[in-house]
Design a protein around this motif. Structure first.
Motif, PDB file in Angstrom:
ATOM      1  N   PRO A  70       0.806  -1.231   0.000  1.00  0.00           N
ATOM      2  CA  PRO A  70       0.000   0.000   0.000  1.00  0.00           C
ATOM      3  C   PRO A  70       0.832   1.270   0.000  1.00  0.00           C
ATOM      4  O   PRO A  70       0.427   2.284  -0.576  1.00  0.00           O
ATOM      5  N   HIS A  71       2.015   1.244   0.636  1.00  0.00           N
ATOM      6  CA  HIS A  71       2.869   2.432   0.639  1.00  0.00           C
ATOM      7  C   HIS A  71       3.444   2.688  -0.757  1.00  0.00           C
ATOM      8  O   HIS A  71       3.634   3.845  -1.156  1.00  0.00           O
ATOM      9  N   CYS A  72       3.701   1.604  -1.508  1.00  0.00           N
ATOM     10  CA  CYS A  72       4.150   1.757  -2.899  1.00  0.00           C
ATOM     11  C   CYS A  72       3.042   2.385  -3.741  1.00  0.00           C
ATOM     12  O   CYS A  72       3.295   3.238  -4.600  1.00  0.00           O
ATOM     13  N   ALA A  73       1.805   1.960  -3.507  1.00  0.00           N
ATOM     14  CA  ALA A  73       0.669   2.530  -4.236  1.00  0.00           C
ATOM     15  C   ALA A  73       0.532   4.013  -3.939  1.00  0.00           C
ATOM     16  O   ALA A  73       0.304   4.827  -4.843  1.00  0.00           O
ATOM     17  N   GLN A  74       0.686   4.371  -2.684  1.00  0.00           N
ATOM     18  CA  GLN A  74       0.589   5.777  -2.285  1.00  0.00           C
ATOM     19  C   GLN A  74       1.678   6.602  -2.960  1.00  0.00           C
ATOM     20  O   GLN A  74       1.414   7.689  -3.499  1.00  0.00           O
ATOM     21  N   LEU A  75       2.909   6.095  -2.941  1.00  0.00           N
ATOM     22  CA  LEU A  75       4.019   6.817  -3.554  1.00  0.00           C
ATOM     23  C   LEU A  75       3.805   6.961  -5.056  1.00  0.00           C
ATOM     24  O   LEU A  75       4.049   8.022  -5.636  1.00  0.00           O
TER      25      LEU A  75
END
Length: 237
Positions: A70-75
């Motif tokens: 999810p943090h990759c998606a946010q970035l």
């Protein structure tokens, strides 16, 4: 660590870093003429990572990512549009993506993503991250089938991909049914992706995803575009 074969059933059920023999990388795409949009310049490293942008860019940006992170998606959602328009397209920055596969859903999505024409690669990453929660939930539903455990490893992978909606997603982006099936059956591509993941977690010792390198230097605490852009600007000076 898996040494000789890709245990796709285990990938579907668990997040397991992998290491396998590398496949020969495809030939790089031709570079555009001077003045062209550098987003059309796509190459592969010997390990199979896709690199978008000017090979002589002053800033070489590397991202270790997982499509189920999810943090990759946010970035991605915060950074990719502006990064492509203002930096990659202008030849200032090149972007190399290294797949740090975490689980079976990630593995299947990454495999299909890398079977597309390379010029569609970043656009497909954006689309997958934008719908991440939806396709992950749908992919997990494949295991509710009473016959799931009796399937072969390849059948399990295909079932998860279909349940997630990857057949429709990639067909809309130009991957016809024949090419889609061939991608899921491509053993050298599976091995290369597995080795890339193993290199990320074991050889390179990444602490998690996303992890950013700028000109070979690890950058900590990159959570969004407001963190990343100042680092790129500093490296361009």
């Amino acid at each position: 660590m898996i040494r000789s074969t890709i245990r796709l059933a285990a990938l579907v059920l668990a997040a397991t870093p992998l290491t396998l023999a590398a496949a020969a990388p495809p030939k790089p795409a031709a570079k555009p003429a001077a003045g062209a949009n550098w987003l059309a310049t796509v190459n592969r490293t010997p390990e199979g990572a896709i690199v978008v942008g000017n090979p002589a860019a002053k800033v070489k940006l590397v991202e270790y990512l997982s499509l189920t992170c999810p943090h990759c998606a946010q970035l991605s959602q915060q950074s990719l549009p502006t990064l492509q328009r203002d930096y990659i397209a202008k030849g200032l920055v090149s972007l190399e993506v290294r797949h740090a596969v975490r689980d079976g859903y990630d593995f299947v999505a990454s495999l299909l993503l890398r079977c597309e024409p390379p010029t569609r690669y970043l656009g497909s990453i954006e689309g997958l991250f934008a719908t991440q929660e939806d396709w992950m939930a749908k992919g997990a539903a494949a295991k509710n089938d009473a016959a799931f455990e009796a399937k072969s490893q390849d059948e399990k992978m295909a079932a998860v991909a279909k349940s997630a909606g990857f057949d429709a997603y990639f067909q809309k982006r130009g991957l016809n049914p024949k090419a889609y099936a061939a991608c899921l059956a491509n053993e050298p591509a599976k091995k290369q992706l597995a080795e890339m993941a193993g290199n990320a977690w074991q050889r390179d010792g990444i602490p998690g995803t996303p992890l950013i390198l700028i000109n070979g230097q690890r950058k900590e605490n990159v959570h969004g575009w407001s963190d990343l852009e100042p680092m790129i600007k500093a490296a361009l000076k």
